[in-house]
Scaffold this active site. Structure first.
Site, PDB file in Angstrom:
ATOM      1  N   GLU A   1       5.652 -12.023  26.664  1.00 22.92           N
ATOM      2  CA  GLU A   1       6.449 -13.023  27.384  1.00 22.92           C
ATOM      3  C   GLU A   1       7.863 -13.177  26.820  1.00 22.92           C
ATOM      4  O   GLU A   1       8.405 -14.282  26.822  1.00 22.92           O
ATOM      5  CB  GLU A   1       5.746 -14.380  27.367  1.00 22.92           C
ATOM      6  CG  GLU A   1       4.475 -14.422  28.164  1.00 22.92           C
ATOM      7  CD  GLU A   1       3.996 -15.840  28.446  1.00 22.92           C
ATOM      8  OE1 GLU A   1       4.361 -16.755  27.683  1.00 22.92           O
ATOM      9  OE2 GLU A   1       3.260 -16.014  29.425  1.00 22.92           O
TER      10      GLU A   1
ATOM     11  N   GLU B   1      -2.577 -12.854  32.468  1.00 23.97           N
ATOM     12  CA  GLU B   1      -3.130 -14.140  32.016  1.00 23.97           C
ATOM     13  C   GLU B   1      -3.326 -15.070  33.202  1.00 23.97           C
ATOM     14  O   GLU B   1      -2.364 -15.638  33.717  1.00 23.97           O
ATOM     15  CB  GLU B   1      -2.203 -14.811  30.984  1.00 23.97           C
ATOM     16  CG  GLU B   1      -2.192 -14.136  29.649  1.00 23.97           C
ATOM     17  CD  GLU B   1      -1.299 -14.842  28.628  1.00 23.97           C
ATOM     18  OE1 GLU B   1      -1.110 -16.064  28.724  1.00 23.97           O
ATOM     19  OE2 GLU B   1      -0.777 -14.142  27.741  1.00 23.97           O
TER      20      GLU B   1
HETATM   21  C1  GAL Z   1       1.047 -17.797  27.361  1.00 25.93           C
HETATM   22  C2  GAL Z   1       0.991 -16.883  26.151  1.00 25.93           C
HETATM   23  C3  GAL Z   1      -0.404 -16.912  25.530  1.00 25.93           C
HETATM   24  C4  GAL Z   1      -0.852 -18.330  25.354  1.00 25.93           C
HETATM   25  C5  GAL Z   1      -0.786 -19.069  26.672  1.00 25.93           C
HETATM   26  C6  GAL Z   1      -1.187 -20.509  26.597  1.00 25.93           C
HETATM   27  O1  GAL Z   1       2.337 -18.064  27.746  1.00 25.93           O
HETATM   28  O2  GAL Z   1       1.312 -15.569  26.517  1.00 25.93           O
HETATM   29  O3  GAL Z   1      -0.383 -16.224  24.317  1.00 25.93           O
HETATM   30  O4  GAL Z   1      -0.027 -18.934  24.420  1.00 25.93           O
HETATM   31  O5  GAL Z   1       0.515 -19.066  27.138  1.00 25.93           O
HETATM   32  O6  GAL Z   1      -2.491 -20.615  26.178  1.00 25.93           O
END
Ligand code: GAL
Length: 624
Positions: A182, A253
């Site tokens: 990110e 994600e």
């Molecule tokens: C995303 C990040 C993850 C985790 C998630 C929140 O932005 O890539 O590593 O931090 O947010 O749980």
């Protein structure tokens, strides 16, 4: 005996077969990842190996498979594997190779997100603290010392995977890898100025040069250089398009819930919404989606990032913190996966034909030869609808998708949960334990006091106030700042100790007694009314970190602890005494930590039936 041996050999052979059946080149086109030349629909889930015990891994992986996943995703946690520069640890809970092999043995693929910056609510975003002390280093930018270390660790992991033949190109399960995490977010990359773009290009080229034989992704990196695939993270990713029409649409994600912070609400994401988001993604041409998290687990020891991330990383995930399937979440998603996989042949054959069926109503049709699959969506949030599609009528609840693997019959609607809801007996047990509060029932608890102020012999003195992380190097969460001052009189009743700090939490003791405390913002500017005496007074300030920062531009430099000023305000004659530049004495860590009290193994534990009250700095222990 003989029959058992034959059976054993049979299962051993099947195991080997499952394990070696991957051997395949992995490439991609605009539609999907191609494994051994065949496009695949990939349904993935995050399980971070250090957030459970190795004993739990096979069961978590099996439950993932039973839930309809075909990929396990994990980050790689640099500070677990290289706690001291050059000294690697891949044993026990750090046995990444074992974890990957277990996924393979279950017949699952692996997406290895190396980072090595991972964010992940993990202490310092996964960076080992020693990295901060390398001369001239600047993290996550076009900086030679940083790039050297990042490349060394990334190559170390890639080499380890290669040695063990774990890449799909070698017959192993790893089909994908991630570099960085990110970096392209609006609050990150722009802050690094002109050095940011060269860093992204370097990271992409460095990763590619490691010749893993499988593609790399960068998440939330809209300009990810070819051949890196840019991917989406978020609660919904159906509107996402990759940065080239040669790249597939991937969702790295899909947040199944959220992490929990100290004192915060317990996050909850209804399965109907999660299922809707997944179905919409596949409706709109997606071919890989990953639940972050599928099993969230626990932040053991001092691995929580932060500050103020709780020990539980349950995440409202389909498998709960303790490894038990969470219903109806796990079961409904399993049904969703089944319905999507019934469409696989049509999905991989072609692009969707999208057409509107009315306001907020949309059909996507995948038709290739004699195969046909359709998704019908109602993206309106307030009213159900009835739509006509291919001459038939379908009822679509608000905010739902129906999946039709033959373009006719509805296999599933995301808003209709058929899977059983069960509360496991284990969960009930935990609630029961919780309700026996510390105070209500002291049975089984023992306690011992921590000394206020300097108690260890590795204390040192310095003029002025020291930043905490540079001082402790994260060996402990605790740093004592101690001062002895001589006063002509008691200062008067209006005396206030004024402390300015970078956080995260703070206790102030005057002459051995707790005078005041602050957490979060209250620890940053603390005004404590104090009672002093004429003559010698001791001021002992205990500053705490509560998980090191894991997100934000330059998060590695934000610092913690009492950086001042520290003053006595409101003294009798209306004056102020600035203590910031005095000679302070420092102690890293607590005496109890040195004694190993946190392992419960030694020390003078008291076990009276009544526990102490109003006594700060107490260690408690219970044997389970
Ligand atoms: C995303 C990040 C993850 C985790 C998630 C929140 O932005 O890539 O590593 O931090 O947010 O749980």
């Amino acid at each position: 005996m003989r029959a058992t041996r034959i059976l054993f050999l049979f299962f051993w052979f099947i195991g080997i077969l499952a394990y070696t059946s991957f051997c395949a080149n992995v490439t991609y086109d605009h539609r999907a990842l191609l494994i051994g030349g065949k496009r695949r629909i990939l349904i993935s889930g995050s399980i971070h190996y250090p957030r459970s015990t190795p004993e739990m891994w096979p069961d978590l992986i099996q439950k993932s498979k039973d839930g309809g996943l075909n990929v396990i995703e994990t980050y790689v946690f640099w500070n677990k594997h290289e706690p001291v520069r050059g000294q690697y640890n891949f044993e026990g809970g750090n046995d990444l190779v074992k974890f990957v092999k277990l996924a393979a043995a279950a017949g699952l693929y692996v997406h290895l997100r190396i980072g090595p910056y991972v964010c992940a609510e993990w202490n310092y975003g996964g960076f080992p603290l020693w990295l901060h002390f390398i001369p001239g280093i600047q993290f996550r930018t076009d900086n030679e010392p940083f790039k050297r270390e990042m490349q060394r660790f990334t190559a170390k992991i890639v080499d380890l995977m290669k040695q063990e033949k774990l890449y799909a190109s070698q017959g192993g399960p790893i089909i994908l890898s991630q570099i960085e995490n990110e970096y392209g977010n609006g609050d990150i990359e722009p802050r690094y100025g002109p050095a940011a773009k060269p860093y992204v290009k370097w990271a992409a080229a460095m990763a590619t040069s490691l010749n893993t034989g499988v593609p790399w992704v960068m998440c939330q990196q809209a300009d990810a250089p070819d051949p890196i695939i840019n991917t989406c993270n978020g609660f919904y990713c159906d509107q996402f398009t990759p940065n080239s029409n040669q790249k597939p649409k991937f969702w790295t994600e899909n947040w199944s819930g959220w992490f929990r912070s100290f004192g915060g609400a317990v996050p909850y994401r209804p399965v109907e919404d999660l299922a809707f988001a997944v179905a919409r993604f596949f409706q709109r041409g997606g071919t890989l989606q990953n639940y972050y998290m599928y099993h969230g687990g626990t932040n053991f020891d001092r691995t929580s990032g932060g500050p103020f991330i709780s020990t539980s990383y349950d995440y409202d995930a389909p498998i709960d913190e303790y490894g038990i399937v969470r219903q109806p979440k796990w079961g409904h998603l399993k049904d969703v996966h089944k319905a999507i996989m019934l469409c696989e042949e049509a999905l991989i054959a072609t692009d969707p034909q999208i057409k509107s069926l009315g306001p907020n109503l949309e059909a996507a049709v995948y038709r290739a030869g004699s195969t046909c699959a359709a998704f019908l969506a109602n993206v309106g949030t307030s009213s159900d609808a009835t739509v006509n599609f291919n001459g038939n009528s379908y009822h679509l609840p608000a905010w739902s998708v129906s999946i039709l693997p033959d373009c006719k019959n509805v296999a599933l609607n995301t808003a209709k949960v058929n899977s059983l809801s069960t509360i496991s007996s284990f969960t009930r047990e935990i609630f029961k334990e919780d309700s026996d509060s510390l105070e209500g029932s002291s049975s089984g608890w023992s306690w011992t006091s921590e000394t206020v102020g300097i108690s260890k012999d590795d204390e040192f003195s310095k003029v002025g106030l020291l930043e905490q992380i540079n001082t402790t190097a994260d060996r402990s969460d605790y740093l004592w700042y101690s001062l002895s001052i001589d006063l002509d009189d008691d200062g008067g009743p209006q005396t206030v100790l004024h402390i300015e700090s970078l956080g995260h939490a703070l206790h102030a003791f005057i002459n051995g007694k707790l005078a005041g405390s602050g957490v979060r913002d209250a620890a940053k500017k603390l005004d404590v009314p104090v009672t002093l005496v004429a003559g010698k007074n001791t001021i002992d300030l205990l500053s705490l970190t509560v998980g090191l920062q894991n997100y934000g531009a330059f998060f590695d430099t934000w610092g913690a602890g009492i950086t001042g000023p520290v003053r006595l305000n409101g003294l009798k004659n209306g004056s102020t005494l600035d203590l910031s530049s005095q000679q302070w004495t420092y102690q890293v860590g607590l005496q109890g930590e040195q004694l190993g009290l946190s392992d419960g193994s030694s020390g003078n534990w008291n076990s009276q039936s009544t526990l102490p009250k109003n006594q700060p700095l107490t260690w408690y222990k219970i044997m389970q």
